[in-house]
Design a protein around this motif. Structure first.
Motif, PDB file in Angstrom:
ATOM      1  N   LEU A  39       0.847  -1.184   0.000  1.00 15.07           N
ATOM      2  CA  LEU A  39       0.000   0.000   0.000  1.00 15.07           C
ATOM      3  C   LEU A  39       0.885   1.237   0.000  1.00 15.07           C
ATOM      4  N   LYS A  40       0.589   2.146  -0.908  1.00 11.51           N
ATOM      5  CA  LYS A  40       1.272   3.431  -0.927  1.00 11.51           C
ATOM      6  C   LYS A  40       0.289   4.466  -0.402  1.00 11.51           C
ATOM      7  N   ILE A  41       0.734   5.240   0.594  1.00  9.92           N
ATOM      8  CA  ILE A  41      -0.091   6.279   1.193  1.00  9.92           C
ATOM      9  C   ILE A  41       0.564   7.622   0.921  1.00  9.92           C
ATOM     10  N   GLU A  42      -0.140   8.469   0.183  1.00  8.48           N
ATOM     11  CA  GLU A  42       0.334   9.821  -0.076  1.00  8.48           C
ATOM     12  C   GLU A  42      -0.558  10.767   0.712  1.00  8.48           C
ATOM     13  N   LYS A  43       0.071  11.629   1.515  1.00  7.85           N
ATOM     14  CA  LYS A  43      -0.671  12.546   2.368  1.00  7.85           C
ATOM     15  C   LYS A  43      -0.555  13.961   1.820  1.00  7.85           C
ATOM     16  N   LYS A  44      -1.699  14.645   1.702  1.00 12.03           N
ATOM     17  CA  LYS A  44      -1.725  16.034   1.257  1.00 12.03           C
ATOM     18  C   LYS A  44      -2.461  16.845   2.308  1.00 12.03           C
ATOM     19  N   LEU A  45      -1.730  17.737   2.984  1.00 15.55           N
ATOM     20  CA  LEU A  45      -2.301  18.561   4.040  1.00 15.55           C
ATOM     21  C   LEU A  45      -2.354  20.003   3.578  1.00 15.55           C
ATOM     22  N   ASP A  46      -3.535  20.612   3.692  1.00 18.13           N
ATOM     23  CA  ASP A  46      -3.720  22.012   3.317  1.00 18.13           C
ATOM     24  C   ASP A  46      -4.590  22.665   4.390  1.00 18.13           C
ATOM     25  N   GLY A  47      -3.956  23.268   5.377  1.00 16.62           N
ATOM     26  CA  GLY A  47      -4.696  23.872   6.485  1.00 16.62           C
ATOM     27  C   GLY A  47      -5.459  22.827   7.265  1.00 16.62           C
ATOM     28  N   LYS A  48      -6.783  22.940   7.270  1.00 11.06           N
ATOM     29  CA  LYS A  48      -7.641  22.000   7.991  1.00 11.06           C
ATOM     30  C   LYS A  48      -8.191  20.909   7.074  1.00 11.06           C
ATOM     31  N   ASN A  49      -7.629  20.817   5.875  1.00 15.89           N
ATOM     32  CA  ASN A  49      -8.028  19.799   4.902  1.00 15.89           C
ATOM     33  C   ASN A  49      -6.913  18.769   4.761  1.00 15.89           C
ATOM     34  N   LEU A  50      -7.281  17.504   4.858  1.00 10.82           N
ATOM     35  CA  LEU A  50      -6.315  16.417   4.746  1.00 10.82           C
ATOM     36  C   LEU A  50      -6.824  15.406   3.736  1.00 10.82           C
ATOM     37  N   GLU A  51      -5.951  15.040   2.808  1.00  8.74           N
ATOM     38  CA  GLU A  51      -6.293  14.030   1.806  1.00  8.74           C
ATOM     39  C   GLU A  51      -5.275  12.901   1.851  1.00  8.74           C
ATOM     40  N   PHE A  52      -5.784  11.684   1.829  1.00  7.00           N
ATOM     41  CA  PHE A  52      -4.941  10.502   1.691  1.00  7.00           C
ATOM     42  C   PHE A  52      -5.217   9.902   0.322  1.00  7.00           C
ATOM     43  N   VAL A  53      -4.180   9.784  -0.489  1.00  9.65           N
ATOM     44  CA  VAL A  53      -4.287   9.142  -1.791  1.00  9.65           C
ATOM     45  C   VAL A  53      -3.683   7.743  -1.627  1.00  9.65           C
ATOM     46  N   LEU A  54      -4.511   6.729  -1.820  1.00 16.45           N
ATOM     47  CA  LEU A  54      -4.069   5.351  -1.589  1.00 16.45           C
ATOM     48  C   LEU A  54      -3.932   4.604  -2.900  1.00 16.45           C
ATOM     49  N   SER A  55      -2.875   3.816  -2.994  1.00 16.84           N
ATOM     50  CA  SER A  55      -2.722   2.940  -4.152  1.00 16.84           C
ATOM     51  C   SER A  55      -2.196   1.595  -3.676  1.00 16.84           C
ATOM     52  N   GLY A  56      -2.712   0.549  -4.290  1.00  9.80           N
ATOM     53  CA  GLY A  56      -2.329  -0.806  -3.910  1.00  9.80           C
ATOM     54  C   GLY A  56      -3.462  -1.515  -3.198  1.00  9.80           C
TER      55      GLY A  56
ATOM     56  N   GLU B 101      -3.981   3.292   9.544  1.00 16.41           N
ATOM     57  CA  GLU B 101      -4.532   3.674  10.854  1.00 16.41           C
ATOM     58  C   GLU B 101      -3.559   4.592  11.595  1.00 16.41           C
ATOM     59  N   LYS B 102      -2.281   4.257  11.543  1.00 15.24           N
ATOM     60  CA  LYS B 102      -1.258   5.083  12.187  1.00 15.24           C
ATOM     61  C   LYS B 102      -1.224   6.482  11.580  1.00 15.24           C
ATOM     62  N   GLU B 103      -1.292   6.574  10.258  1.00 19.78           N
ATOM     63  CA  GLU B 103      -1.282   7.872   9.565  1.00 19.78           C
ATOM     64  C   GLU B 103      -2.519   8.700   9.912  1.00 19.78           C
ATOM     65  N   VAL B 104      -3.676   8.045   9.931  1.00 19.06           N
ATOM     66  CA  VAL B 104      -4.918   8.754  10.255  1.00 19.06           C
ATOM     67  C   VAL B 104      -4.840   9.308  11.675  1.00 19.06           C
ATOM     68  N   LYS B 105      -4.510   8.457  12.635  1.00 19.23           N
ATOM     69  CA  LYS B 105      -4.466   8.879  14.039  1.00 19.23           C
ATOM     70  C   LYS B 105      -3.438   9.982  14.274  1.00 19.23           C
ATOM     71  N   ALA B 106      -2.315   9.929  13.573  1.00 20.56           N
ATOM     72  CA  ALA B 106      -1.244  10.906  13.764  1.00 20.56           C
ATOM     73  C   ALA B 106      -1.570  12.266  13.156  1.00 20.56           C
ATOM     74  N   ASN B 107      -2.467  12.305  12.185  1.00 17.40           N
ATOM     75  CA  ASN B 107      -2.683  13.538  11.423  1.00 17.40           C
ATOM     76  C   ASN B 107      -4.091  14.121  11.501  1.00 17.40           C
ATOM     77  N   ILE B 108      -5.022  13.464  12.159  1.00 19.41           N
ATOM     78  CA  ILE B 108      -6.426  13.860  12.064  1.00 19.41           C
ATOM     79  C   ILE B 108      -6.822  14.979  13.035  1.00 19.41           C
ATOM     80  N   GLU B 109      -6.041  15.199  14.040  1.00 19.20           N
ATOM     81  CA  GLU B 109      -6.393  16.229  15.028  1.00 19.20           C
ATOM     82  C   GLU B 109      -6.486  17.604  14.365  1.00 19.20           C
ATOM     83  N   GLY B 110      -7.601  18.285  14.588  1.00 19.09           N
ATOM     84  CA  GLY B 110      -7.801  19.617  14.037  1.00 19.09           C
ATOM     85  C   GLY B 110      -8.249  19.656  12.584  1.00 19.09           C
ATOM     86  N   ILE B 111      -8.385  18.490  11.978  1.00 17.21           N
ATOM     87  CA  ILE B 111      -8.805  18.424  10.570  1.00 17.21           C
ATOM     88  C   ILE B 111     -10.326  18.567  10.494  1.00 17.21           C
TER      89      ILE B 111
END
Length: 99
Positions: free
Chosen positions: A2-19, A30-40
């Motif tokens: 699985l490739k996880i690409e994270k794009k953060l823009d202020g209070k907007n977060l996008e995960f682009v997944l491939s695989g 799950e680790k990426e979501v939990k680490a980055n979701i606060e304030g989104i």
């Protein structure tokens, strides 16, 4: 794999997944979501290149949805027919916002 690409823009977060989002790779997401979701306020998943999702992957999406229901919105975009079928069979199509 699985490739996880994270794009953060202020209070907007996008995960682009491939695989494949399965038992082996869902802990990474799950680790990426939990680490980055606060304030989104707007969480987006782009599944354009996601080939497969297992029940473990669905669990991570459910976790993210529960968190976002208290702080903003979550949307899943660009699902393949296979992923859409999995969402429909499991009933997740009624729980998640899929565009």
């Amino acid at each position: 794999m699985l490739k996880i690409e994270k794009k953060l823009d202020g209070k907007n977060l996008e995960f682009v997944l491939s695989g494949r989002l399965d038992t082996n790779t869902s802990p990474d997401l799950e680790k990426e979501v939990k680490a980055n979701i606060e304030g989104i306020e707007n969480l987006e998943f782009d599944f354009k290149d996601l080939l497969y999702i297992s029940s473990a992957g669905l669990r991570v999406l459910l976790l993210a949805q529960k968190i976002m229901s208290n702080q903003g919105s979550m949307v899943i975009r660009n699902c393949s027919e296979i992923i859409m079928e999995i969402f429909e069979v499991t009933g997740f199509i009624d729980i998640l916002t899929v565009e």
